[in-house]
Design a protein around this motif. Sequence first.
Motif: not given
Length: 100
Positions: A1, A14, A17, A21, A29-31, A47, A50-51, A54, A69-70, A73, A76-77
């Motif tokens: 991106m 996103l 992407t 992936r 790639s983290y993904t 994850k 966790e996110e 957070e 920020y969180e 995250d 995304y997850h």
Amino acid sequence: MDDDTPREEVLDELFSTIESRREELPEDSYTTTLFTHEKGENYALEKLGEEATETILAAKDDDREELLYESADLVYHLLVVLATHDASLDDLREELQSRF
Ligand SMILES: N=c1c2ncn([C@@H]3O[C@H](COP(=O)(O)OP(=O)(O)OP(=O)(O)O)[C@@H](O)[C@H]3O)c2ncn1[C@@H]1O[C@H](COP(=O)(O)O)[C@@H](O)[C@H]1O
């Protein structure tokens, strides 16, 4: 991106992407690690949990910057988990729209 993506297209970009992936599984790639982890989908679900935690803590602290920020995250997850189940961003839009 890239940084020039219009803001209203960021979520679609996103998600696209993430889907690419999932199809191509590039090594750096983290993904990819979320799609191929030895724990299977449980890893991405952990994850996601966790996110979420957070994000809640940031809200409790009334820390706006950390909350954003969180939240990013978390979203995304969530999109990775949706993609795992062949659910698209458009499916999510449809569900939300049905509640209008
Ligand atoms: N949006 C994201 C994104 N959000 C979060 N993450 C990763 O999710 C992980 C979150 O794990 P942690 O919370 O444990 O890590 P942390 O945030 O460093 O630590 P905390 O302070 O939150 O505990 C980090 O490794 C982040 O890099 C993301 N990784 C990738 N993307 C997007 O996905 C695209 C594809 O990325 P790759 O698959 O890596 O090419 C990228 O261009 C990005 O646009």
